[in-house]
Write a protein that holds these residues in place. Sequence first.
Motif, mmCIF file in Angstrom:
data_model
loop_
_atom_site.group_PDB
_atom_site.id
_atom_site.type_symbol
_atom_site.label_atom_id
_atom_site.label_comp_id
_atom_site.label_asym_id
_atom_site.label_seq_id
_atom_site.Cartn_x
_atom_site.Cartn_y
_atom_site.Cartn_z
ATOM 1 N N THR A 1 -33.296 -31.191 -19.769
ATOM 2 C CA THR A 1 -32.301 -32.270 -19.835
ATOM 3 C C THR A 1 -31.100 -31.895 -18.968
ATOM 4 O O THR A 1 -30.893 -30.732 -18.654
ATOM 5 C CB THR A 1 -31.827 -32.548 -21.275
ATOM 6 O OG1 THR A 1 -31.002 -31.464 -21.729
ATOM 7 C CG2 THR A 1 -33.027 -32.698 -22.213
ATOM 8 N N GLN B 1 -26.655 -23.586 -21.865
ATOM 9 C CA GLN B 1 -27.484 -24.530 -21.120
ATOM 10 C C GLN B 1 -27.851 -25.724 -21.995
ATOM 11 O O GLN B 1 -27.993 -25.590 -23.203
ATOM 12 C CB GLN B 1 -28.773 -23.843 -20.647
ATOM 13 C CG GLN B 1 -28.529 -22.736 -19.636
ATOM 14 C CD GLN B 1 -27.723 -23.231 -18.447
ATOM 15 O OE1 GLN B 1 -28.071 -24.228 -17.841
ATOM 16 N NE2 GLN B 1 -26.614 -22.564 -18.155
ATOM 17 N N PRO B 2 -28.036 -26.877 -21.375
ATOM 18 C CA PRO B 2 -28.546 -28.021 -22.153
ATOM 19 C C PRO B 2 -29.988 -27.751 -22.581
ATOM 20 O O PRO B 2 -30.618 -26.827 -22.076
ATOM 21 C CB PRO B 2 -28.466 -29.177 -21.158
ATOM 22 C CG PRO B 2 -28.500 -28.550 -19.812
ATOM 23 C CD PRO B 2 -27.838 -27.202 -19.953
ATOM 24 N N VAL B 3 -30.495 -28.543 -23.497
ATOM 25 C CA VAL B 3 -31.883 -28.403 -23.944
ATOM 26 C C VAL B 3 -32.794 -28.469 -22.717
ATOM 27 O O VAL B 3 -32.577 -29.288 -21.813
ATOM 28 C CB VAL B 3 -32.241 -29.517 -24.961
ATOM 29 C CG1 VAL B 3 -33.741 -29.501 -25.274
ATOM 30 C CG2 VAL B 3 -31.436 -29.341 -26.246
ATOM 31 N N LYS B 4 -33.786 -27.614 -22.709
ATOM 32 C CA LYS B 4 -34.679 -27.483 -21.546
ATOM 33 C C LYS B 4 -35.145 -28.840 -21.000
ATOM 34 O O LYS B 4 -35.669 -29.670 -21.731
ATOM 35 C CB LYS B 4 -35.892 -26.651 -21.958
ATOM 36 C CG LYS B 4 -36.839 -26.389 -20.803
ATOM 37 C CD LYS B 4 -37.802 -25.282 -21.134
ATOM 38 C CE LYS B 4 -38.597 -24.943 -19.882
ATOM 39 N NZ LYS B 4 -39.290 -23.681 -20.019
#
Lengths: 432, 432
Positions: free
Chosen positions: B12, B7-10
């Motif tokens: 984003t 997953q992308p950084v929370k």
Amino acid sequence: MSTIELQPVKGTRDFYPEDLRARTWLFAQWREVARQFGYEEYDVCVLEHVDLYIRKAGDEITSQLYEFKDKGDRHVALRPEMTPSLARLVLAKGAAMALPLRWFSLPQCFRYEQAQKGRKREHYQWNMDIIGLPGVAGEAELMAAQVAFLRRTGLNLEPGTPDIVWKVSNRQVIQFFLEGLGITGETFAAVCVVIDKRDKIGNEATVIELGKLGVGIEAADKIIDLLNTTGLEQAAAKVPADNPGLIALKELLALAEAAGFAHLIKIDLSVIRGLSYYTGTVWEVFDATGAMPRAIAGGGRYDKLMETFGGQPTPMVGFGFGDVVILEILSERGLLPTFSRGIDDVVFPMGPPEFAVATRVATFLRTQGRAVTVDYSGKRFKAVIERAEKDGAKRLLILGSNEVRDGVCVVRTLGGTERKEEKVPLKDLGVG
Amino acid sequence: MSTIELQPVKGTRDFYPEDLRARTWLFAQWREVARQFGYEEYDVCVLEHVDLYIRKAGDEITSQLYEFKDKGDRHVALRPEMTPSLARLVLAKGAAMALPLRWFSLPQCFRYEQAQKGRKREHYQWNMDIIGLPGVAGEAELMAAQVAFLRRTGLNLEPGTPDIVWKVSNRQVIQFFLEGLGITGETFAAVCVVIDKRDKIGNEATVIELGKLGVGIEAADKIIDLLNTTGLEQAAAKVPADNPGLIALKELLALAEAAGFAHLIKIDLSVIRGLSYYTGTVWEVFDATGAMPRAIAGGGRYDKLMETFGGQPTPMVGFGFGDVVILEILSERGLLPTFSRGIDDVVFPMGPPEFAVATRVATFLRTQGRAVTVDYSGKRFKAVIERAEKDGAKRLLILGSNEVRDGVCVVRTLGGTERKEEKVPLKDLGVG
């Protein structure tokens, strides 16, 4: 005296409109070439988890991370490069995506290193990658895209004395040679990272660094000797005829011949690339005159990255092409286009009573697709014309109280030596 | 199982090619409107010194900074908004720049707040600003640009039941009223920040928050009562006829009438904006049906910001227009265009011996401006056609050993119901 810091954060750039135009132009060239080659644009956030960049081989790029802990104690970084994010995207969708993918992106990338004169901590990068295509047809296509872009800029890439050279090697050639010296696996990747720095740190320091990895002086000397190999024939003399790296170089030259740029390629085993994940072809693009020592672009094949991320083996190849060096080269050679603001018309209401009709005229002209600005300054005529001409406008539309009363607008053509004016009925300009 | 976080950084977003197309389209619309209005694009780095955002008034935006200390112990932030950077740029050049400036930008902006369902921590924003133009002609022009953009998207902005409404107020109206309650200076700005949140937190909590700023319950009730004022007449009843805010609202309506969008404006004193630096006109753009409670865009005049940064008094006005809400609205209403990959031709070499000639053909077609990809997969014919059609290609150019021997290429038109093929001499495709 200002109460705020007027400079941007150290190592980052401000782009005033006159600065941004060159970048906008550059991005448009990159996007157009990517379009011609059928690549799709993707993007991710500049923030990524640091884990993406953790490698054992000591890559310089990951030792210079612009990293921090966020308020949720996440260890994040401003990305130093786009490739790991690309691999993450592909891995996250898994089998749902039909390979091969041809993707490109124009990310801003960051590094944090101790300040060196003129070195920035961010730059933009044109990335093109093919995911899921084994074999050097991928490499040839990517280089062809670089060639197509550089041709567009007006640089000379014809045979004879072209402005640009592609220095190409293959890590499987190096790998074979190093295996003979007992250097394999993780140590091979780490050795690559060290010998990539040889141009910067010199032979002596390279030997010392190699020693730290357990490479004896005799072996280190042989490695350095290997790096001086240029040309396909000399490279062929170093490895057996069935070496896959050697075969790939030959095939690449054949495809480059077909695509019309084989004369731009120099086989040069000193090209290693500082990223530990490369496994096959590696290349760097240089100013052929040597006037600009930094690489213009670099690329390579990284068929193992997906596995190190826990995915299925997936052939991948790509390049990164920075904005800084190429713009410097184009600027020095006078190859940057002249950019204008692109304003067509300036509407000049001579006072507030004419603001409304000026708004009507501007609104009408914009619906015609024209770029229109209204000068509400109420300044003297001379200043208004000067500003309009400075902004590159082609016409000045003058609206005083007399004109509005008579239902006309004085339209003056700008830029010429003689004064050209005509009265245009306001009804032809969307009023009334 | 992957060894990296997929997953992308929370908070984003990842933009796969199919996601990015909408953003690319949106940015192109914004840039085109900005061009028609004669605005110049600028940009700065996403990293800024935190000092730019430090304000006494308790702005929510600066209490949610995505901030950190860099390795050089600099206190920096991922910008929450673009306006302070714009002011910094203008201040840094000082008198060297001929005002007014009309600038725009498409920055990514960040905030760090405790997670709420579906709330992101980054978004893109279309910013347009005029620097150095006093008077509401600036506001009218900026709103006209928003109108022009929204018209382009296919939303209905005609009189009757338009899809969109501009809720407009002026802080000088509020200011006059609050001065009567003894609320001035820094407290005024802080009160604005609080009452901007009323929609979210309700009247009761607003009264409590106002109490913390020293505003008594009776005064607080009067303020809340004022916020319920809509329409020019009711607003006019609250302040003297010479109140500069009231005069500005009237002038704005007159110019909006001239530009053809007065029917879209609702005077609404509940519009405050959460940024403490606004000094005059403030506005927010909403879905008129109320189906989307979040504002589509917001803007305002901030004539004092430059002074708080230590510069000369400089009138400034601008707006921010986020990517998220408008794309949701357009998507829900089926107004997003259908995007295709835009590939014209797929060249299919049936095996490696045909790779070179396929490269030649692709190179030739690209020089004609066509978007061309080469299918090196060696897959069965059916799979190649399926993939080419899925990618939206118009033609498939087939190169088997027989074709190459005969000096021809089979060109099949894709997408139709009946099979259309012709043999084209390779010499017409740049080969030989």
